[in-house]
Scaffold this active site. Structure first.
Site, PDB file in Angstrom:
ATOM      1  CG  ASP A 197     -17.131  35.110 -57.859  1.00 33.61           C
ATOM      2  OD1 ASP A 197     -17.211  36.265 -57.399  1.00 33.61           O
ATOM      3  OD2 ASP A 197     -18.080  34.564 -58.446  1.00 33.61           O
ATOM      4  CG  ASP A 224     -26.201  25.129 -60.107  1.00 35.57           C
ATOM      5  OD1 ASP A 224     -25.364  25.584 -59.299  1.00 35.57           O
ATOM      6  OD2 ASP A 224     -26.505  25.717 -61.165  1.00 35.57           O
ATOM      7  CG  ASP A 268     -21.712  26.611 -44.965  1.00 34.12           C
ATOM      8  OD1 ASP A 268     -21.063  25.882 -44.199  1.00 34.12           O
ATOM      9  OD2 ASP A 268     -21.330  27.750 -45.300  1.00 34.12           O
ATOM     10  CG  ASP A 311     -21.325  27.503 -57.390  1.00 28.36           C
ATOM     11  OD1 ASP A 311     -20.447  27.462 -56.508  1.00 28.36           O
ATOM     12  OD2 ASP A 311     -21.700  28.559 -57.928  1.00 28.36           O
TER      13      ASP A 311
END
Length: 681
Positions: free
Chosen positions: A417, A325, A264, A323
């Site tokens: 989530d 990281d 994104d 994610d």
């Protein structure tokens, strides 16, 4: 014949060997009295006297060194404060989004501070004048002309606080104490549940191993299900390489796994670099694709929703999410996927997080304490006993059917989530938490990034509670599950906790110093918080030296969490603010060694970066903003409020209250000046 001590001392003073003690800090020396010979002492009494002198000299030396250390530390802190004020005045805490609401909240705190300083002035004057009033012997003078105007004003103030301020303040304090006790009991029950799990060695066990007889090299992978791996990211240039590399190295049949890089990013240079890295892995044989949305609607939830609408997604039974990281170990899927086999009602398998930078600074150490308790106690206990917990948004594997039956990803809150987890639980799906399966990630190292993350994490649940409360009430699940969702999951742990933490310790406690007719017992101020801190820190035993900073920092963060909770509950604009938590792309030592070993393999032919194309990208907009430490006005205002209350407590000889207010005020001061976390030159 009497013993003349003076004569004996004078006679013996010239004997013995002089001993010189040299002091390095400060730079001076001291000569001890000459020590007499042992055979002339009466059972060592003289020797003991000289030894006492020696001990006193050593203690004086230590005290002098301690004073110099304290002085240097104080001077260093003062210098840091002066530099921070001078360099951060232009970057004060006025967020672009919701600045008006921030100012209103800040204004309320300033009003409390102004009133506190005003009342402190009254109390100091009254103390030195000898005006000591209490509820039992309070009376107003019959004639105001017989005493000074100040005396009359103070008498009237005492009357107001006794009759009108103390009762509601005491009532509010008692309500917060009840909330505090209920929440402490809930935490104690969770800890006992964790002890029971460890004592009985309870852990989820798969019914059968997946692919136990399969040979990945020979292509016998029929026992492996189709897995879609998704990595949503946005302008995360620092971490994309390590997460893509970790996912591409997952030990799973290549024909049974598809990796989606859901980018994104609105930075053309970052887009180009990520796409280049994806093409590199494609040439290395990885089944990986790159997707980019032109319009970033719905943030992470919108990104995932858009990816799930692809036609080829229906070929995959399971969806793993990481994610940008996160760095899963190669055996991640092999350790999580077996729990789905022969368990048709299992909708989610969640792994635990581990942190590559937990010892980077004090802020990361304190975060590690919180998250260790969250995973070790909260997630594990809820997963074992009720098969439900909040999805952590990453390092988890979903059954695609569970996602679809629950309505898919929705962009209505900033905690997509938790939203999907609650809706899946209402549909009857079960969750499994694996405490022994870890996925490496990073903790935010700056207070600014951590503060924004916590705001999103504490405003989103209140948004979700308002939206899903009717669905919970009407759901076809047991009464116990409904009660657990409403009263424990949402009200107690998401609303009551930040409410009483801020109200009790940051508002009521300092106010009781100026309205002493309302009291907070010492066990509320000290003993129970200390006990709860010890319980919280048990899952991270190496963090015990930081127990006091942890207690103070949690109370300091209550202002951010309270503000976020109110924003989410009443639909204020800042509740819908989504800010990507900035990471620095740190890796563990093992990851760096593996990267060095594998680097030559990855640099082949077409995988070499296209530098000519990169030069054509407009890099003007990719210049990072100049980072600087900031000043946070709400925290500073609360710091001065608590320190003012600490000064007032000295007039009432409130020992434990004084120390708590003093240290808590200093904690707010350090956080308000951004002296915790990453320090930028």
């Amino acid at each position: 014949m009497g013993f003349d001590f003076g004569e004996w001392w004078g006679r013996e003073s010239h004997r013995g060997t002089p001993v010189v003690v040299k002091m390095e800090n400060p730079n001076w020396s001291m000569l001890e009295l000459e020590s007499p010979e042992d055979h002339l002492l009466d059972k060592g009494r003289g020797k003991n006297a000289k030894q006492l002198t020696w001990v006193l000299l050593l203690k004086a030396h230590k005290a002098a060194g301690c004073l110099t250390s304290i002085a240097s530390a104080t001077w260093g802190l003062g210098s840091a404060i002066r530099r921070r004020v001078s360099s951060s005045s232009a970057a004060a805490d006025l967020d672009a989004v919701g600045a008006g609401r921030t100012r209103r909240f800040y204004t309320c705190i300033k009003v409390f501070l102004f009133l506190a300083v005003l009342m402190l002035g009254f109390e100091v004057v009254a103390f030195y004048k000898g005006w000591h009033f209490n509820a039992r012997r309070l009376h107003l003078p019959a004639s105001f002309g017989l005493q000074s105007l100040l005396h009359s004003v103070y008498s009237f103030w005492v009357f107001i606080r006794v009759e009108y301020l103390a009762p509601p303040l005491q009532l509010l304090a008692e309500v917060c104490i009840v909330m505090f006790l209920i929440q402490s009991l809930d935490r104690l029950i969770l800890v006992l549940g964790c002890f029971w799990i460890r004592f009985k060695k309870i852990k989820p066990v798969p019914k059968s191993e997946m692919g136990a007889n399969a040979d990945l090299e020979g292509g016998s992978d029929a026992d492996y299900p189709m897995v879609l791996v998704q990595i949503p990211m946005c302008n995360e240039r620092e971490v994309y390489q390590q997460s893509i590399a970790a996912v591409c190295n997952l030990d799973w049949p290549k024909g049974k796994m598809l990796i989606q890089i859901l980018d994104d990013s609105d930075d053309p240079a970052t887009q180009f670099l990520i796409k280049e890295d994806v093409e590199k892995w494609q040439h290395n044989g990885a089944n990986i694709i790159y997707r980019h949305r032109v319009l970033r609607e719905g943030y992470k939830a919108g990104n995932l929703k858009s990816a799930m609408n692809c036609s080829y997604v229906h070929d995959y039974e399971f969806v793993a999410i990481f994610d940008a990281d996160f760095q899963p170990f190669p055996d991640f899927l092999k350790r999580t996927m077996p729990f789905f086999k022969d368990n048709a009602d299992v909708g989610l398998v969640q792994a635990r997080w581990s942190f590559v930078n937990k010892d980077e600074n004090l802020l990361t150490r304190l975060q590690n304490v919180n998250l260790a308790f969250h995973f070790e106690v909260e997630q594990q206990v809820n997963g074992i006993f009720i098969n439900f917990f909040g999805f952590n948004g990453t390092a988890g594997v979903w059954r695609r059917k569970a996602l679809e039956e629950s309505g898919g990803w929705l962009e209505r809150t900033t905690v997509e989530d938790m939203d999907i987890a609650v809706r899946a639980h209402l549909q009857g799906w079960k969750f499994i938490f694996l405490n022994d399966v870890e996925c490496q990630c990073e903790l935010p190292e700056s207070y600014e990034a951590y503060r924004k993350q916590q705001h999103r994490w504490h405003s989103g649940p209140m948004q979700l509670f308002r939206l899903c409360l009717p669905d919970i009430i009407c759901a076809k699940i047991g009464v116990w599950k409904k009660a657990n969702l409403i009263f424990l999951f949402f009200l107690l742990r998401k609303l009551i906790l930040p409410f009483y933490s801020f109200t009790l310790f940051c508002i009521i406690l300092p106010m009781t110093m100026f309205v002493p007719e309302a009291e907070l017992p010492a066990w509320v101020v000290c003993y129970i918080p200390a006990t709860m801190s010890i319980l919280n820190i048990l899952p991270a035993p190496k963090s015990f030296p930081f127990i006091v900073p942890y207690l103070l920092f949690e109370n300091t963060m209550s202002v951010t969490k309270f503000n976020a909770m109110i924003s989410g509950l009443f639909q204020l604009g800042s509740a819908y603010e989504w800010v990507v938590t900035k990471k620095l792309g740190r890796s563990s030592e093992g990851d760096l060694i593996a990267l060095l070993e594998k680097e030559p393999i990855h640099q082949r032919g077409a995988s070499v970066p296209n530098l000519d194309a990169l030069r054509n990208v407009d890099l003007a907009i990719t210049k990072p903003k100049k980072k600087r430490n900031r000043i946070y006005r709400k925290e500073l205002a609360l710091a001065f409020l608590l320190l003012t209350a600490a000064a007032r407590s000295l007039l009432s000889a409130q020992g434990i209250h004084f120390y708590f207010l003093l240290f808590q005020g200093v904690s707010f001061l350090l956080v308000g000046l951004d002296l915790i976390g990453e320090q930028i030159d």
